[in-house]
Scaffold this active site. Structure first.
Site, PDB file in Angstrom:
ATOM      1  N   CYS A  28       0.808  -1.225   0.177  1.00 37.82           N
ATOM      2  CA  CYS A  28      -0.010   0.128  -0.019  1.00 37.82           C
ATOM      3  C   CYS A  28       0.892   1.223   0.185  1.00 37.82           C
ATOM      4  O   CYS A  28       1.918   1.263   0.648  1.00 37.82           O
ATOM      5  CB  CYS A  28      -0.867   0.049   1.335  1.00 37.82           C
ATOM      6  SG  CYS A  28      -2.130  -1.501   1.246  1.00 37.82           S
ATOM      7  N   ARG A  78       3.462  -0.574  -4.846  1.00 41.61           N
ATOM      8  CA  ARG A  78       3.087  -1.147  -3.559  1.00 41.61           C
ATOM      9  C   ARG A  78       1.986  -1.719  -3.481  1.00 41.61           C
ATOM     10  O   ARG A  78       1.572  -2.353  -2.546  1.00 41.61           O
ATOM     11  CB  ARG A  78       3.251  -0.146  -2.676  1.00 41.61           C
ATOM     12  CG  ARG A  78       4.524   0.650  -2.420  1.00 41.61           C
ATOM     13  CD  ARG A  78       4.644   1.700  -1.551  1.00 41.61           C
ATOM     14  NE  ARG A  78       4.479   1.086  -0.141  1.00 41.61           N
ATOM     15  CZ  ARG A  78       5.522   1.370   0.720  1.00 41.61           C
ATOM     16  NH1 ARG A  78       6.757   1.782   0.410  1.00 41.61           N
ATOM     17  NH2 ARG A  78       5.424   0.841   2.244  1.00 41.61           N
ATOM     18  N   TRP A  92      -2.973  -2.620  -1.603  1.00 37.32           N
ATOM     19  CA  TRP A  92      -2.802  -3.981  -1.780  1.00 37.32           C
ATOM     20  C   TRP A  92      -3.658  -4.805  -1.106  1.00 37.32           C
ATOM     21  O   TRP A  92      -3.367  -4.578   0.267  1.00 37.32           O
ATOM     22  CB  TRP A  92      -1.302  -4.326  -1.624  1.00 37.32           C
ATOM     23  CG  TRP A  92      -0.776  -5.788  -1.941  1.00 37.32           C
ATOM     24  CD1 TRP A  92      -0.529  -6.188  -3.119  1.00 37.32           C
ATOM     25  CD2 TRP A  92      -1.009  -6.920  -0.812  1.00 37.32           C
ATOM     26  NE1 TRP A  92      -0.248  -7.586  -2.997  1.00 37.32           N
ATOM     27  CE2 TRP A  92      -0.421  -8.057  -1.742  1.00 37.32           C
ATOM     28  CE3 TRP A  92      -1.108  -6.777   0.535  1.00 37.32           C
ATOM     29  CZ2 TRP A  92      -0.333  -9.202  -1.215  1.00 37.32           C
ATOM     30  CZ3 TRP A  92      -0.979  -8.496   0.985  1.00 37.32           C
ATOM     31  CH2 TRP A  92      -0.699  -9.514   0.157  1.00 37.32           C
ATOM     32  N   ASN A  98      -1.750   1.956   6.185  1.00 36.35           N
ATOM     33  CA  ASN A  98      -0.820   0.709   5.510  1.00 36.35           C
ATOM     34  C   ASN A  98      -0.626  -0.198   6.993  1.00 36.35           C
ATOM     35  O   ASN A  98      -0.129   0.114   7.864  1.00 36.35           O
ATOM     36  CB  ASN A  98       0.292   1.178   4.875  1.00 36.35           C
ATOM     37  CG  ASN A  98       1.154   0.078   4.435  1.00 36.35           C
ATOM     38  OD1 ASN A  98       0.616  -1.204   4.161  1.00 36.35           O
ATOM     39  ND2 ASN A  98       2.474   0.324   4.120  1.00 36.35           N
ATOM     40  N   GLY A  99      -0.937  -1.648   6.650  1.00 33.74           N
ATOM     41  CA  GLY A  99      -0.543  -2.241   7.852  1.00 33.74           C
ATOM     42  C   GLY A  99      -1.755  -3.371   8.032  1.00 33.74           C
ATOM     43  O   GLY A  99      -2.833  -3.534   7.142  1.00 33.74           O
ATOM     44  N   GLU A 112      15.778 -18.870  -8.347  1.00 34.25           N
ATOM     45  CA  GLU A 112      15.449 -17.282  -8.917  1.00 34.25           C
ATOM     46  C   GLU A 112      14.855 -17.381 -10.002  1.00 34.25           C
ATOM     47  O   GLU A 112      13.854 -16.517 -10.384  1.00 34.25           O
ATOM     48  CB  GLU A 112      16.694 -16.339  -8.666  1.00 34.25           C
ATOM     49  CG  GLU A 112      16.391 -15.154  -9.240  1.00 34.25           C
ATOM     50  CD  GLU A 112      15.432 -14.295  -8.518  1.00 34.25           C
ATOM     51  OE1 GLU A 112      14.800 -14.611  -7.786  1.00 34.25           O
ATOM     52  OE2 GLU A 112      15.209 -13.053  -8.869  1.00 34.25           O
ATOM     53  N   LYS A 124      11.313 -16.023 -11.125  1.00 30.10           N
ATOM     54  CA  LYS A 124      10.835 -14.944 -11.839  1.00 30.10           C
ATOM     55  C   LYS A 124       9.811 -15.172 -12.878  1.00 30.10           C
ATOM     56  O   LYS A 124       8.894 -14.351 -13.237  1.00 30.10           O
ATOM     57  CB  LYS A 124      12.183 -14.491 -12.635  1.00 30.10           C
ATOM     58  CG  LYS A 124      13.181 -13.732 -12.043  1.00 30.10           C
ATOM     59  CD  LYS A 124      12.790 -12.191 -11.890  1.00 30.10           C
ATOM     60  CE  LYS A 124      12.204 -11.761 -10.438  1.00 30.10           C
ATOM     61  NZ  LYS A 124      12.833 -11.812  -9.113  1.00 30.10           N
ATOM     62  N   GLU A 139       6.158 -15.222 -10.926  1.00 30.00           N
ATOM     63  CA  GLU A 139       5.901 -13.971 -10.565  1.00 30.00           C
ATOM     64  C   GLU A 139       5.227 -13.058 -11.941  1.00 30.00           C
ATOM     65  O   GLU A 139       4.220 -12.610 -11.531  1.00 30.00           O
ATOM     66  CB  GLU A 139       6.873 -13.088 -10.216  1.00 30.00           C
ATOM     67  CG  GLU A 139       7.520 -13.283  -8.948  1.00 30.00           C
ATOM     68  CD  GLU A 139       8.480 -12.241  -8.489  1.00 30.00           C
ATOM     69  OE1 GLU A 139       9.664 -12.046  -8.735  1.00 30.00           O
ATOM     70  OE2 GLU A 139       8.107 -11.580  -7.380  1.00 30.00           O
ATOM     71  N   HIS A 157      15.131 -37.790  -7.186  1.00 31.26           N
ATOM     72  CA  HIS A 157      14.485 -38.080  -6.114  1.00 31.26           C
ATOM     73  C   HIS A 157      13.073 -37.932  -6.024  1.00 31.26           C
ATOM     74  O   HIS A 157      12.264 -37.736  -5.188  1.00 31.26           O
ATOM     75  CB  HIS A 157      15.135 -37.501  -4.620  1.00 31.26           C
ATOM     76  CG  HIS A 157      16.542 -38.049  -4.800  1.00 31.26           C
ATOM     77  ND1 HIS A 157      16.870 -39.343  -4.299  1.00 31.26           N
ATOM     78  CD2 HIS A 157      17.685 -37.419  -4.851  1.00 31.26           C
ATOM     79  CE1 HIS A 157      18.094 -39.555  -4.165  1.00 31.26           C
ATOM     80  NE2 HIS A 157      18.855 -38.134  -4.589  1.00 31.26           N
ATOM     81  N   LYS A 211       5.537  -4.562  -4.387  1.00 39.06           N
ATOM     82  CA  LYS A 211       7.041  -4.194  -4.184  1.00 39.06           C
ATOM     83  C   LYS A 211       7.616  -4.296  -3.059  1.00 39.06           C
ATOM     84  O   LYS A 211       8.924  -4.873  -2.618  1.00 39.06           O
ATOM     85  CB  LYS A 211       7.460  -2.812  -5.043  1.00 39.06           C
ATOM     86  CG  LYS A 211       9.034  -2.543  -5.254  1.00 39.06           C
ATOM     87  CD  LYS A 211       9.525  -3.579  -6.334  1.00 39.06           C
ATOM     88  CE  LYS A 211      10.970  -3.497  -6.440  1.00 39.06           C
ATOM     89  NZ  LYS A 211      11.603  -4.437  -7.230  1.00 39.06           N
TER      90      LYS A 211
END
Ligand code: AGP
Length: 618
Positions: free
Chosen positions: A2, A27, A74, A100-101, A491, A495, A498, A514, A613
């Site tokens: 946010c 955000r 968000w 925000n929170g 990574e 990527k 996402e 395995h 972000k």
């Protein structure tokens, strides 16, 4: 998570707030809203989805006033819908608020307020705060500043969780009140001339001022056009430090690139040069990390490092473990911030805690840092956002120095944080006597080769674009790597997930047999990192195992390796690179592959769904 913006001054507030929110959209982009006030009252506009929708709404139905607040959301509690968008307004309309929170005890508070006759209009946890403030304002319609400030303080004292809040008291139309509780993203107050700003992240307001006050835990700022008062938890005035922020605003623009992510991938050659600038002395063969406060005594006293991080930064820490253990000969454990905070981890003053976080605001990582401080452990951070909490909270830090990263998917901060850990390992190794002068010189010479290697790697862009055109319809991917390349496989998979929403898994190549080998068929692309290094033969065996089961292999290989072309379906050839630094190089084709696949799929590369972000909530 946010984004919050506030403005008070002589200018029209709405365009300033909208432009500030635009810079904070990374955000959160589930909804956006603003409230602007003038002598005739407050006007609130909200809309679901991206900020562009709010802009259109404001164009259609303009607002007018010189003081206001804005928010980009968000979603945590309540679906992305206009009724759940901020700002929220109290029942009698005396207070308007952005937040925000997470209000962890919101259900109890909601029951209490409902029993007292308050009607809720949203499903958010935030709405309880605005009603609580109105409740504590005691006399409805009060314009007494002291009473309003006290009401905000009382309301906030009832909340559990971490919060950044900005309140617009409708009856006191020349004041904004900002408060920070815990680590729910920062609250910066920007000081202008005859005007002042509030933002959860400084890029929102840097165009207007470089002078910032960062609110500390439980501090409140009463912000007017003519000045700012910062109050401590007891309400007493605090002499807050004013920080002067240097910032390359140009690098926050997209330029000729189609997406910020694309620009940030291509910036990496230059970015690494910036990361190294002023830190390495090639003549003397030394690394100087002046913000780390690393004394020789401390370097020797440390017998363990715990690296804490989340997401991409966690994978960076997995690479850094190789550096710190090899070059500085200190044992390293890598921990997810989100898991670490709920253990009772063993820390001593001889264990250094290294927090890696590009935003410097990831709440789980900050919590781990706080715990470390209570244990008396030295705390270091590797951060990109200057002035962030992880930078300020640490005993010492290493900045990434790569300029703002706007794309929600981290790219240049991933490689920069790896390089920072390499620098840290060299500095520690020198101080601990585990690296000879010759070895330091060699390590530094290797670093100096990186910009050229990265430039040559980026020349693969066209090839990867074409390759992505043959892969973008796949439903799953497997990424394999061994040793220091295993984190890069993780990574690469992250990527892809996402930004393209394709399921992908990163796996240590030796573990494939395995379990994941059962997944392999002609529909499963397998991206295998098989450079000419100590594990090359092992990787070839694993590629053979995939091929024997009909899988499609895309190999990342070293230039001149013709043998691998007979094994893999597609080969991306990379320049020779010093083995320890090769993850910085192999990260780039992983980023480009994810980027081009996402573009082929028409995905929103810079603002992938459901992500933000800075992850400032649990
Ligand atoms: C990276 O692409 C992700 N968006 C995410 O995993 C990120 O790395 C994570 O949230 C940690 O962020 P930080 O580095 O700001 O702490």
């Amino acid at each position: 998570m946010c984004g919050i913006v506030g403005y008070v001054g002589p200018r029209d507030a709405a365009p300033l707030i909208l432009d500030g929110l635009q810079r904070l959209e990374y955000r959160g982009y589930d909804s956006a809203g603003l409230a602007v006030q003038n002598g005739h009252g407050v006007q609130v506009r909200r809309d679901v989805g991206k900020l562009a929708n709010l802009r259109t709404r404001v164009e259609r139905d303009p607002v007018d006033g010189q003081i206001g607040i804005g928010h980009t959301r968000w979603a945590t509690h309540g679906v992305p819908a206009e009724r759940n968008a901020h700002p929220h307004v109290s029942m009698n309309g005396d207070f308007v608020l952005v937040h925000n929170g997470i209000v962890e005890n919101y259900l109890v508070l909601k029951d209490e307020l409902s029993a007292e006759g308050v009607t809720f209009t949203s499903e958010t946890d935030t709405e309880v705060i605005v009603h609580l403030i109105e409740k504590y304002a005691e006399i409805t319609g009060t314009s007494d500043e002291a009473q309003i400030v006290s009401a905000v303080r009382q309301a906030v004292s009832r909340l559990t969780g971490a919060h950044a809040i900005v309140v617009l008291p409708v009856r006191k139309p020349d004041v904004l009140i900002a408060i920070r509780i815990g680590n729910a993203g920062g609250v910066a107050v920007g000081l202008g001339e005859g005007e002042n700003f509030i933002a959860s992240d400084i890029p929102a307001i840097l165009e207007h001022t470089r002078r910032m006050i960062y609110l500390e835990h439980r501090q409140m700022a009463v912000v007017r056009a003519g000045g700012v008062s910062v109050l401590g938890p007891d309400g007493a005035p605090v002499d807050a430090q004013v920080h002067h922020v240097a910032f390359d605003a140009v690098s926050a623009a997209k330029g000729s690139y189609k997406h910020f992510m694309q620009k940030e991938i291509f910036e990496q050659g230059r970015a690494i040069t910036d990361t190294l600038a002023g830190r390495v002395d090639r003549e003397r063969g030394t690394v100087v990390l002046s913000d780390l406060a690393l004394t020789p005594a401390r370097a020797v006293a440390i017998n363990r490092i715990v690296s804490v991080a989340c997401g991409t930064s966690y994978y960076s820490a997995l690479v850094g473990k190789f550096y710190l253990e090899k070059l500085a000969r200190v044992a390293v454990e890598v921990e997810y911030g989100s898991e670490y905070r709920y253990r009772d981890p063993l820390l001593t003053p001889e264990t250094a805690v290294l927090a890696i976080t590009q935003s410097g605001e990831t709440v789980d990582t900050l919590a781990a840092m706080e715990h470390a401080k209570t244990c008396g452990s030295p705390v270091w951070s590797i951060v990109n956002v200057i002035g962030s909490q992880a930078m300020r909270m640490a005993d010492g830090y290493v900045a990434m120095n790569v300029g703002p990263e706007i794309g929600v998917a981290s790219t240049k901060t991933f490689t920069a944080s790896i390089v920072d850990q390499y620098l840290l390992a060299v500095a520690l190794g020198a101080a601990r006597g585990t690296l000879t002068a010759g070895a330091q010189l060699e390590a530094i010479d290797d670093l100096a080769k990186l910009p050229d290697i990265l430039g040559r790697t980026l020349a693969l862009d066209g090839t990867i674009h074409a390759l992505a055109g043959t892969l973008f319809e796949a439903r799953d991917f497997l990424y394999l790597g061994r040793g220091i390349q295993y984190p890069i496989a993780l990574e690469g998979a992250l990527k892809l997930k996402e930004i393209s929403y394709i399921h992908a898994e990163g796996y240590p190549a030796g573990e494939m047999k395995h379990g994941p080998i059962a997944l392999i068929d002609q529909h499963l692309p397998v991206v295998a990192i098989a450079l000419r290094d100590a594990l090359y033969d092992k990787m070839i065996s694993q590629i053979e195992q995939v091929k024997a089961r009909g899988g499609r292999v895309i190999a990342l290989a070293t230039e001149g390796d013709t043998f691998i072309a007979s094994k893999a379906d597609d080969v991306l050839y990379l320049p020779p690179c010093p083995p320890l630094l090769s993850p910085v190089m192999t990260a780039l084709p992983m980023q480009l592959l994810a980027y081009h696949i996402a573009v082929w799929r028409g995905a929103d590369v810079d603002q992938p769904r459901n992500l933000a972000k800075s992850v400032t909530v649990e």
